[in-house]
Design a protein around this motif. Structure first.
Motif, mmCIF file in Angstrom:
data_model
loop_
_atom_site.group_PDB
_atom_site.id
_atom_site.type_symbol
_atom_site.label_atom_id
_atom_site.label_comp_id
_atom_site.label_asym_id
_atom_site.label_seq_id
_atom_site.Cartn_x
_atom_site.Cartn_y
_atom_site.Cartn_z
ATOM 1 N N TRP A 254 40.241 30.207 48.399
ATOM 2 C CA TRP A 254 41.417 31.260 47.054
ATOM 3 C C TRP A 254 42.594 30.227 46.837
ATOM 4 O O TRP A 254 43.465 29.173 47.604
ATOM 5 C CB TRP A 254 41.872 32.219 48.504
ATOM 6 C CG TRP A 254 43.074 33.299 47.462
ATOM 7 C CD1 TRP A 254 42.014 34.134 46.384
ATOM 8 C CD2 TRP A 254 44.093 33.270 47.934
ATOM 9 N NE1 TRP A 254 43.466 34.668 45.349
ATOM 10 C CE2 TRP A 254 44.728 34.284 46.877
ATOM 11 C CE3 TRP A 254 44.673 32.809 48.785
ATOM 12 C CZ2 TRP A 254 46.158 35.145 46.677
ATOM 13 C CZ3 TRP A 254 45.965 33.617 49.045
ATOM 14 C CH2 TRP A 254 46.745 34.107 47.676
ATOM 15 N N PRO B 209 45.244 31.269 39.721
ATOM 16 C CA PRO B 209 44.256 30.165 40.114
ATOM 17 C C PRO B 209 44.144 29.739 38.086
ATOM 18 O O PRO B 209 45.582 29.816 37.187
ATOM 19 C CB PRO B 209 42.865 31.792 39.274
ATOM 20 C CG PRO B 209 43.771 33.240 39.779
ATOM 21 C CD PRO B 209 45.204 32.638 40.301
ATOM 22 N N GLU C 118 37.909 38.812 52.194
ATOM 23 C CA GLU C 118 36.873 37.934 51.965
ATOM 24 C C GLU C 118 36.917 36.948 52.519
ATOM 25 O O GLU C 118 35.798 36.324 52.715
ATOM 26 C CB GLU C 118 37.425 38.237 50.284
ATOM 27 C CG GLU C 118 37.036 39.434 49.715
ATOM 28 C CD GLU C 118 36.841 39.071 48.685
ATOM 29 O OE1 GLU C 118 36.103 38.422 48.332
ATOM 30 O OE2 GLU C 118 37.398 40.363 47.455
ATOM 31 N N SER D 182 34.168 37.142 46.342
ATOM 32 C CA SER D 182 34.791 37.882 45.334
ATOM 33 C C SER D 182 34.610 37.125 44.169
ATOM 34 O O SER D 182 34.492 35.395 44.155
ATOM 35 C CB SER D 182 35.017 39.512 45.329
ATOM 36 O OG SER D 182 36.722 38.652 45.666
ATOM 37 N N GLY D 183 35.525 37.450 43.184
ATOM 38 C CA GLY D 183 35.733 36.163 42.066
ATOM 39 C C GLY D 183 36.800 35.938 42.268
ATOM 40 O O GLY D 183 37.387 34.971 41.803
ATOM 41 N N ALA D 184 37.865 36.959 43.328
ATOM 42 C CA ALA D 184 38.667 36.152 43.925
ATOM 43 C C ALA D 184 38.788 35.000 44.874
ATOM 44 O O ALA D 184 39.875 33.566 45.112
ATOM 45 C CB ALA D 184 40.097 36.633 44.382
ATOM 46 N N ASN E 19 29.262 36.195 50.209
ATOM 47 C CA ASN E 19 29.592 34.915 49.426
ATOM 48 C C ASN E 19 31.317 36.347 49.154
ATOM 49 O O ASN E 19 30.945 37.449 49.219
ATOM 50 C CB ASN E 19 28.798 35.159 48.207
ATOM 51 C CG ASN E 19 27.278 33.927 48.641
ATOM 52 O OD1 ASN E 19 27.821 33.459 49.115
ATOM 53 N ND2 ASN E 19 26.160 34.782 48.091
ATOM 54 N N ASP F 208 36.027 32.037 46.382
ATOM 55 C CA ASP F 208 34.980 30.920 46.459
ATOM 56 C C ASP F 208 34.649 31.210 48.178
ATOM 57 O O ASP F 208 34.626 30.556 48.513
ATOM 58 C CB ASP F 208 35.249 30.226 45.154
ATOM 59 C CG ASP F 208 35.462 30.466 43.852
ATOM 60 O OD1 ASP F 208 35.102 31.562 43.597
ATOM 61 O OD2 ASP F 208 36.577 29.872 43.798
#
Length: 356
Positions: A351, A355, A287, A331-333, A329, A335
């Protein structure tokens, strides 16, 4: 020491404790003669009870307790031995010379060198009593030495056997653990291989329509959009090959693969890297590099790529002189941000390993 070896040694401690208790009650109690004998017997029994507090809970006797207990056992044994006439030592009435050695094993089983030294010292005190008390002939001395060494050898052999059994148990447990680790590594390798095959198949499935369109001339290779699709497909394959390489810094290796293919297309690319290498999961690396590939494919002549690693955060950014038609774009992991800077575009994929 591993858990299996600890359990084996704990079982040996309990076995020696129970054997010592049986010898003291079954074989020594009936041999008591006078008051010093009874006191020495009671003291040895007290040491056994104290040691049992730890042994019966599968724990070694703590070193301070073992050391003080050893001194008490040697003292009690010496009292019992020195109250006997010299001609009765190591005979039927000498219950302490052999029994004290078993108490020493209970206390010092986890410290074989100290245990052996204590056994030798305890038997030496008996020899000193026999030899120093009165003149004896060589036959008596020889017989006493043979009996004493027999007792000492049996106890030392018991100590050595327990240590060998414990060591073998530890080696067997370690071999079993190593087999488990190898099976785990094999399972992970098979999982990675299956995932890699799946991704290659998926990438090939996405590329085939493009190749088919070029082959049947429904797609024009002179079209900028078609060229971008071809460049993106090639970059994705190149990054996928790099993902399977065994390298110290996989993320930088995969970013470099994307940059290398962009340079082969004629782009001028600068790569800046900051921070130490950090472990990044494979899915996260995909990602992080996905938007980078899109940005590089859209670049016309030049690009500036940076990899920034600070603490628990990793950023992959690119400034190019082209505007991507379709932004990718995260995922949630991960940005991902895209911004236009005049005739340039800026992309950053971020990343955080922990978090907020």
């Amino acid at each position: 020491m591993n858990e299996t070896a600890d359990r084996v040694l704990g079982g040996c401690r309990i076995a020696v404790l129970l054997a010592t208790a049986a010898i003291q009650i079954g074989l020594s109690l009936s041999r008591l003669d006078d008051t010093p004998d009874r006191i020495a017997f009671a003291v040895l029994a007290g040491v056994l009870v104290v040691a049992a507090w730890w042994v019966l809970r599968w724990k070694p006797v703590p070193w301070p307790v073992a050391l003080s207990g050893t001194v008490v056992v040697l003292a009690a044994s010496t009292v019992a031995v020195w109250t006997l006439p010299p001609d009765r030592l190591l005979g039927d009435e000498d219950w302490a010379s052999g029994l004290a050695g078993w108490h020493l094993l209970v206390l010092l089983l986890d410290r074989p060198a100290v245990a052996m030294s204590a056994l030798v010292l305890q038997m030496t005190l008996t020899f000193v009593r026999q030899i120093g008390a009165a003149p004896t002939d060589r036959g008596e001395i020889g017989g006493m030495v043979i009996v004493g060494l027999s007792v000492l050898t049996f106890q030392a052999a018991t100590l050595a056997l327990i240590r060998v059994v414990n060591r073998r148990a530890g080696e067997a447990a370690e071999a079993s653990a190593e087999r488990d680790r190898q099976a785990h590594r094999k399972a992970l390798a098979e999982e990675r291989e299956a995932d890699q095959r799946s991704r290659f198949a998926g990438q090939l499935g996405a590329t085939l329509p493009l190749l088919a369109g070029l082959a049947d001339r429904t797609l024009d290779p002179r079209d900028d959009a078609v060229r971008q699709r071809c460049a993106l497909a090639a970059t994705q394959l190149r990054r996928l090959f790099a993902e399977n390489d065994d390298v110290p810094d996989p993320l930088l290796h995969e970013v470099s693969a994307c940059v290398d293919l962009a340079e082969r297309r004629g782009l001028t690319v600068t790569l800046a890297v900051s921070g130490e290498s950090a472990p990044v999961p494979t899915a996260v690396r995909r990602e992080l590099t996905g938007p980078l590939m899109t940005a590089l494919v859209a670049a016309r002549t030049q690009a500036r790529v940076s990899v920034l690693r600070t603490g628990d955060e990793i950023r992959v950014a690119a400034i190019t002189d082209g505007e991507p038609g379709v932004t990718v774009n995260g995922s949630g992991a991960v940005d991902v941000e895209w911004h236009a800077l005049g005739e340039r575009s800026w992309m950053e994929a971020k990343w955080r390993s922990r978090p907020n």
